[in-house]
Design an enzyme around this catalytic site. Structure first.
Site, PDB file in Angstrom:
ATOM      1  CB  SER A  66      -0.918   0.011   1.226  1.00 28.70           C
ATOM      2  OG  SER A  66      -0.155  -0.067   2.418  1.00 28.70           O
ATOM      3  CG  ASN A  84      -3.932   3.603   1.250  1.00 28.27           C
ATOM      4  OD1 ASN A  84      -5.122   3.540   1.496  1.00 28.27           O
ATOM      5  ND2 ASN A  84      -3.121   2.574   1.432  1.00 28.27           N
ATOM      6  CD  GLU A 121      -4.712   2.057  -5.270  1.00 25.85           C
ATOM      7  OE1 GLU A 121      -5.016   3.252  -5.398  1.00 25.85           O
ATOM      8  OE2 GLU A 121      -3.926   1.655  -4.387  1.00 25.85           O
TER       9      GLU A 121
END
Length: 282
Positions: free
Chosen positions: A119, A190, A152
């Site tokens: 992430s 994020n 993603e």
């Protein structure tokens, strides 16, 4: 390349979730972790998740049995040699991921693709430690993986079009809705989400509104299913702080400065749901 077998490093929350998504969609899985206990726990989590889907009449007992039959568990990287794609889903730690990626690079078939479920860590930087940078890519799944539609797909500077196409195809076969993202700190979701959470802590610290009213405002006014402070508790306040620190370091922009209240709560060990207390008490 048609991906028929996916290797997964890590049988924790993300790893077993990815394994379930693959197996339910007819893709064979080899799930590897450091101990028999770890992989057994991961497989039990998948079985429990499938049982809940049976109760909701989303799948049948036969579907469950078929999915579980597609998941092989192991503690040996050697069992990954037949995979066309191996997804590293270990803890969000750069040095650990580098160690895993190098080990995979040395033993997988030359045409195999390596993906990192990260992430925040640079895909370009991870790809550079391998001899297959063109066949290295990011696949950021969201928790809980079986329920969340988004993946993603992160292209490093070196990622080839063929690698991207193969991973995009697999994501679609898993019933996901992939978006393609350039390598950048936080990628898309994020990058937007965590600073919003951080701003919610500033609003709380300034006494503008109570935690309950901040969360209610964002749920009712922005149609979010969960408020940012409750979401922070779910993610882990320590994780939110670590991500903000990465953004501040990578971008050098003071808008990514972590809220002092967030820092204080992490220092106090009030990390959210996992410790029983964060913004809220559980």
């Amino acid at each position: 390349m048609s991906i028929q077998t996916v290797g997964i490093i890590g049988a924790g929350t993300m790893g077993n979730g990815i394994a379930q998504a693959c197996a339910v969609s007819g893709v064979n899985v080899v799930m590897v972790d450091i101990s028999d206990a770890a992989v057994a726990k991961g497989l039990a989590t998948v079985a429990g998740s499938l049982d809940r889907l049976i109760k909701k009449e989303k799948i049948t007992e036969a579907d469950k049995a078929a999915a579980l039959s597609r998941i092989k568990t192991s503690t040996s990287y050697d069992d990954l040699k037949g995979a066309q794609l191996v997804i590293e889903a270990a803890t969000e730690n750069y040095d650990l991921k580098v160690k895993i990626v190098k080990q995979l690079d040395g033993m997988l078939a030359p045409e195999a693709i390596i993906a990192s479920n990260t992430s925040s860590i640079s895909i370009t930087k991870l790809a550079a430690v391998t001899a297959r940078a063109d066949r290295f890519i990011g696949m950021h799944f969201f928790n809980p993986v079986p329920m969340m539609a988004l993946v993603e797909i992160i292209r490093g500077l070196q990622t080839s079009d063929a690698t991207h196409a193969a991973v995009h195809d697999l994501s679609t076969r898993l019933g996901k809705s992939p978006i393609t993202v350039k390598n950048a700190p936080g990628f898309v979701v994020n990058r937007i989400l965590v600073p919003m959470i951080n701003e919610a802590f500033f609003v709380l610290a300034e006494g503008v509104a109570s935690a309950e009213d901040i969360d209610a405002g964002m749920k009712l006014g922005c149609n979010q299913p969960i408020g940012p402070l409750a979401l922070a508790d779910m993610i882990g306040l320590d994780v939110c702080l670590a991500v903000m620190d990465v953004y501040l370091q990578e971008f050098g922009d003071s808008k990514y400065r972590a809220c002092p209240l967030l820092k204080e709560m992490v220092a106090a060990g009030q990390l959210g749901r996992k410790t029983g207390k964060g913004v809220y008490t559980y």
